[in-house]
Design a protein around this motif. Sequence first.
Motif, PDB file in Angstrom:
ATOM      1  N   LYS A 133       0.842  -1.202   0.000  1.00  0.00           N
ATOM      2  CA  LYS A 133       0.000   0.000   0.000  1.00  0.00           C
ATOM      3  C   LYS A 133       0.876   1.250   0.000  1.00  0.00           C
ATOM      4  O   LYS A 133       0.659   2.182  -0.769  1.00  0.00           O
ATOM      5  CB  LYS A 133      -0.892   0.032   1.246  1.00  0.00           C
ATOM      6  CG  LYS A 133      -2.022  -0.974   1.248  1.00  0.00           C
ATOM      7  CD  LYS A 133      -2.838  -0.828   2.529  1.00  0.00           C
ATOM      8  CE  LYS A 133      -3.805  -2.007   2.681  1.00  0.00           C
ATOM      9  NZ  LYS A 133      -4.544  -1.952   3.964  1.00  0.00           N
ATOM     10  N   ASN A 134       1.886   1.239   0.884  1.00  0.00           N
ATOM     11  CA  ASN A 134       2.779   2.397   0.978  1.00  0.00           C
ATOM     12  C   ASN A 134       3.565   2.615  -0.307  1.00  0.00           C
ATOM     13  O   ASN A 134       3.788   3.755  -0.721  1.00  0.00           O
ATOM     14  CB  ASN A 134       3.747   2.229   2.152  1.00  0.00           C
ATOM     15  CG  ASN A 134       3.021   2.268   3.486  1.00  0.00           C
ATOM     16  OD1 ASN A 134       1.905   2.791   3.583  1.00  0.00           O
ATOM     17  ND2 ASN A 134       3.626   1.686   4.524  1.00  0.00           N
ATOM     18  N   LEU A 135       3.954   1.517  -0.926  1.00  0.00           N
ATOM     19  CA  LEU A 135       4.700   1.616  -2.191  1.00  0.00           C
ATOM     20  C   LEU A 135       3.830   2.270  -3.271  1.00  0.00           C
ATOM     21  O   LEU A 135       4.277   3.184  -3.975  1.00  0.00           O
ATOM     22  CB  LEU A 135       5.152   0.217  -2.644  1.00  0.00           C
ATOM     23  CG  LEU A 135       6.108   0.170  -3.834  1.00  0.00           C
ATOM     24  CD1 LEU A 135       7.459   0.798  -3.492  1.00  0.00           C
ATOM     25  CD2 LEU A 135       6.310  -1.270  -4.326  1.00  0.00           C
ATOM     26  N   ALA A 136       2.577   1.818  -3.384  1.00  0.00           N
ATOM     27  CA  ALA A 136       1.650   2.405  -4.367  1.00  0.00           C
ATOM     28  C   ALA A 136       1.416   3.886  -4.042  1.00  0.00           C
ATOM     29  O   ALA A 136       1.513   4.754  -4.926  1.00  0.00           O
ATOM     30  CB  ALA A 136       0.335   1.633  -4.381  1.00  0.00           C
ATOM     31  N   ASN A 137       1.136   4.179  -2.778  1.00  0.00           N
ATOM     32  CA  ASN A 137       0.907   5.565  -2.373  1.00  0.00           C
ATOM     33  C   ASN A 137       2.101   6.463  -2.706  1.00  0.00           C
ATOM     34  O   ASN A 137       1.933   7.609  -3.126  1.00  0.00           O
ATOM     35  CB  ASN A 137       0.636   5.647  -0.867  1.00  0.00           C
ATOM     36  CG  ASN A 137      -0.729   5.090  -0.496  1.00  0.00           C
ATOM     37  OD1 ASN A 137      -1.626   5.004  -1.340  1.00  0.00           O
ATOM     38  ND2 ASN A 137      -0.890   4.681   0.762  1.00  0.00           N
ATOM     39  N   ALA A 138       3.306   5.924  -2.526  1.00  0.00           N
ATOM     40  CA  ALA A 138       4.530   6.728  -2.720  1.00  0.00           C
ATOM     41  C   ALA A 138       4.730   7.148  -4.173  1.00  0.00           C
ATOM     42  O   ALA A 138       5.479   8.083  -4.452  1.00  0.00           O
ATOM     43  CB  ALA A 138       5.746   5.956  -2.222  1.00  0.00           C
ATOM     44  N   ILE A 139       4.086   6.466  -5.113  1.00  0.00           N
ATOM     45  CA  ILE A 139       4.168   6.918  -6.515  1.00  0.00           C
ATOM     46  C   ILE A 139       2.824   7.484  -6.992  1.00  0.00           C
ATOM     47  O   ILE A 139       2.584   7.654  -8.181  1.00  0.00           O
ATOM     48  CB  ILE A 139       4.653   5.790  -7.472  1.00  0.00           C
ATOM     49  CG1 ILE A 139       3.789   4.523  -7.339  1.00  0.00           C
ATOM     50  CG2 ILE A 139       6.119   5.458  -7.216  1.00  0.00           C
ATOM     51  CD1 ILE A 139       4.133   3.448  -8.364  1.00  0.00           C
ATOM     52  N   GLY A 140       1.934   7.767  -6.035  1.00  0.00           N
ATOM     53  CA  GLY A 140       0.674   8.440  -6.367  1.00  0.00           C
ATOM     54  C   GLY A 140      -0.367   7.550  -7.007  1.00  0.00           C
ATOM     55  O   GLY A 140      -1.285   8.038  -7.667  1.00  0.00           O
ATOM     56  N   SER A 141      -0.232   6.243  -6.820  1.00  0.00           N
ATOM     57  CA  SER A 141      -1.175   5.316  -7.457  1.00  0.00           C
ATOM     58  C   SER A 141      -2.267   4.866  -6.496  1.00  0.00           C
ATOM     59  O   SER A 141      -2.052   4.782  -5.290  1.00  0.00           O
ATOM     60  CB  SER A 141      -0.429   4.071  -7.951  1.00  0.00           C
ATOM     61  OG  SER A 141       0.443   4.402  -8.994  1.00  0.00           O
ATOM     62  N   GLN A 142      -3.419   4.550  -7.059  1.00  0.00           N
ATOM     63  CA  GLN A 142      -4.477   3.880  -6.318  1.00  0.00           C
ATOM     64  C   GLN A 142      -4.086   2.419  -6.126  1.00  0.00           C
ATOM     65  O   GLN A 142      -3.356   1.864  -6.953  1.00  0.00           O
ATOM     66  CB  GLN A 142      -5.794   3.885  -7.117  1.00  0.00           C
ATOM     67  CG  GLN A 142      -6.306   5.233  -7.516  1.00  0.00           C
ATOM     68  CD  GLN A 142      -7.148   5.832  -6.414  1.00  0.00           C
ATOM     69  OE1 GLN A 142      -6.612   6.509  -5.532  1.00  0.00           O
ATOM     70  NE2 GLN A 142      -8.448   5.598  -6.450  1.00  0.00           N
ATOM     71  N   TRP A 143      -4.594   1.787  -5.067  1.00  0.00           N
ATOM     72  CA  TRP A 143      -4.356   0.351  -4.930  1.00  0.00           C
ATOM     73  C   TRP A 143      -5.645  -0.329  -4.510  1.00  0.00           C
ATOM     74  O   TRP A 143      -6.536   0.289  -3.907  1.00  0.00           O
ATOM     75  CB  TRP A 143      -3.242   0.066  -3.908  1.00  0.00           C
ATOM     76  CG  TRP A 143      -3.452   0.756  -2.599  1.00  0.00           C
ATOM     77  CD1 TRP A 143      -2.896   1.940  -2.201  1.00  0.00           C
ATOM     78  CD2 TRP A 143      -4.307   0.329  -1.533  1.00  0.00           C
ATOM     79  NE1 TRP A 143      -3.355   2.291  -0.956  1.00  0.00           N
ATOM     80  CE2 TRP A 143      -4.228   1.311  -0.514  1.00  0.00           C
ATOM     81  CE3 TRP A 143      -5.127  -0.783  -1.321  1.00  0.00           C
ATOM     82  CZ2 TRP A 143      -4.940   1.215   0.680  1.00  0.00           C
ATOM     83  CZ3 TRP A 143      -5.833  -0.873  -0.136  1.00  0.00           C
ATOM     84  CH2 TRP A 143      -5.734   0.118   0.847  1.00  0.00           C
ATOM     85  N   TYR A 144      -5.772  -1.597  -4.864  1.00  0.00           N
ATOM     86  CA  TYR A 144      -6.927  -2.414  -4.503  1.00  0.00           C
ATOM     87  C   TYR A 144      -6.430  -3.765  -4.030  1.00  0.00           C
ATOM     88  O   TYR A 144      -5.553  -4.360  -4.675  1.00  0.00           O
ATOM     89  CB  TYR A 144      -7.850  -2.618  -5.716  1.00  0.00           C
ATOM     90  CG  TYR A 144      -8.449  -1.336  -6.262  1.00  0.00           C
ATOM     91  CD1 TYR A 144      -9.720  -0.918  -5.866  1.00  0.00           C
ATOM     92  CD2 TYR A 144      -7.747  -0.547  -7.172  1.00  0.00           C
ATOM     93  CE1 TYR A 144     -10.277   0.246  -6.377  1.00  0.00           C
ATOM     94  CE2 TYR A 144      -8.292   0.630  -7.679  1.00  0.00           C
ATOM     95  CZ  TYR A 144      -9.555   1.016  -7.282  1.00  0.00           C
ATOM     96  OH  TYR A 144     -10.103   2.172  -7.781  1.00  0.00           O
TER      97      TYR A 144
END
Lengths: 252, 252
Positions: free
Chosen positions: A138-149
């Motif tokens: 989750k943090n990795l996705a957030n760190a590049i501004g991406s949504q995650w599911y």
Amino acid sequence: MISVNILGAGNVATHLFKAFQKSENISVNQWYNRDISKISTYKNEVSTIDNISLLEEADIYIIAVSDDAISKLSQSLTNKNQLVVHTSGSVSVYDLDKTLRRGVFYPLQTFSKTASVDFSNVPFCIETIDKQDLELLKNLANAIGSQWYKISTEQRQTLHLSAVFVNNFTNQLYRIAHEISDIQNINFDILKPLILETANKVQHMSPYMAQTGPAMRNDKKTIKKHLKSLENEQHKAIYKLLTESIKKTHGR
Amino acid sequence: MISVNILGAGNVATHLFKAFQKSENISVNQWYNRDISKISTYKNEVSTIDNISLLEEADIYIIAVSDDAISKLSQSLTNKNQLVVHTSGSVSVYDLDKTLRRGVFYPLQTFSKTASVDFSNVPFCIETIDKQDLELLKNLANAIGSQWYKISTEQRQTLHLSAVFVNNFTNQLYRIAHEISDIQNINFDILKPLILETANKVQHMSPYMAQTGPAMRNDKKTIKKHLKSLENEQHKAIYKLLTESIKKTHGR
Ligand SMILES: NC(=O)c1ccc[n+]([C@@H]2O[C@H](COP(=O)([O-])OP(=O)(O)OC[C@H]3O[C@@H](n4cnc5c(N)ncnc54)[C@H](OP(=O)(O)O)[C@@H]3O)[C@@H](O)[C@H]2O)c1
Ligand SMILES: NC(=O)c1ccc[n+]([C@@H]2O[C@H](COP(=O)([O-])OP(=O)(O)OC[C@H]3O[C@@H](n4cnc5c(N)ncnc54)[C@H](OP(=O)(O)O)[C@@H]3O)[C@@H](O)[C@H]2O)c1
């Protein structure tokens, strides 16, 4: 700060590398590819290697290689502390070597080498075997501004199949329209705004509600006229089948 | 200043009226509909009528009624000085009454009553029987910020057919993806960025060049897996046919 090692040097690996480099919260420690020449352009930015046994510690190893090579490559990883994820839509999380902390970081988007990628338009399907590892992805996705599911392997495989419909098959419909128009010397540009609007419409309306046209209205006269004007038998078959499909969906 | 009378009160007529009202270079003189209650909301902005014999002079009459009603309605026009155009993709310019100065002003876009329309994204296919009248339609399109293309009736009918592929059929592929994902409780939102990117990609690249995926790679293993997981026979048939079509296009 999340530390990452990347394995592979294809479209996904390269776009991820660039996004990670831009992020203040991610550092890429090492980048491995079996053919080091593919990543030599980046050797001043990151430690590039082609010997897998030289891989050092990092929070996450990202295996972004061809689907068929994922399982085997994971078996050659000896360092057991980091989370190891692949980026494939169709490979199971269990195909990663079972001695590893395993997960999936699948970007549901189409990448090509040339075009740059805006990761705010790239949703990630994330999955981990150990629940605690989820936070890291989750943090990795957030760190590049991406949504995650949070998506299971089975769901991800269904999404991959859905992506074939909305991406590959849709693109082939564009191609057919291009072919049909070319025969009559029509500039394909005329159709581009409609292509965009069709995609835009379902961003805030269900495809069910967005449907219009002769099949939806069961306008037999127009359908017959269209079928008559299609010369290519395969195009005719596609027209018939999708018309039937629309009629069935809408009870016509 | 171009003066216009509008006939009809459906989606196209209503959006055109609004765009014309916003333009400094167009004045709408009268708006006719057989059922005047449909346009009564606008009676303070324009002269609304339901008696066709009350129509007065204007540079252009725009007939934006259902395809089947165009020919008959044009026969009831008695004023022969103005250019009379319809807005249909499939009706011939010759279906307008032959005593009239005739033309076509076909917006190649999908309209719905609720969503507002940005006419800079609506290309018009224009056609006139008298060459001199073309200028008037070019100016009309320009005055609402739209692109225009000189298109013959035959080309327009082909474009209408192409529009069925890129709009109705594409939307049905979105619908199928929606159905497939729903079964697995997957949020359709995950697919929306891919839908947009697929449409974006062909704005500056041919659909031929943009193609990717299992059919394009002739990845038999994935194709087989996908077909196996599709439960609906119609979805299976669509998968097979479009896969064949991609393979044929790319010589796989
Ligand atoms: N492209 C997309 O749009 C997309 C989208 C979402 C997910 N994915 C997934 O992301 C992953 C990577 O896809 P991609 O498009 O980036 O692939 P790609 O551009 O075709 O690159 C494949 C990479 O895998 C490496 N590789 C292939 N076989 C290998 C082997 N036996 N051992 C070690 N490395 C090997 C290649 O190494 P060399 O450079 O030495 O040949 C190359 O770096 C795949 O799982 C794919 O399903 C792709
Ligand atoms: N919708 C689109 O996305 C789109 C896009 C491009 C072109 N077009 C073309 O634009 C034209 C109008 O389409 P639309 O979508 O605006 O249609 P619509 O919303 O269905 O409205 C049809 C209009 O035609 C009138 N009408 C129907 N039968 C009539 C008759 N026998 N005599 C007089 N008026 C009659 C209706 O009058 P009442 O209000 O009294 O029922 C109504 O005002 C069609 O030629 C269509 O092919 C539509």
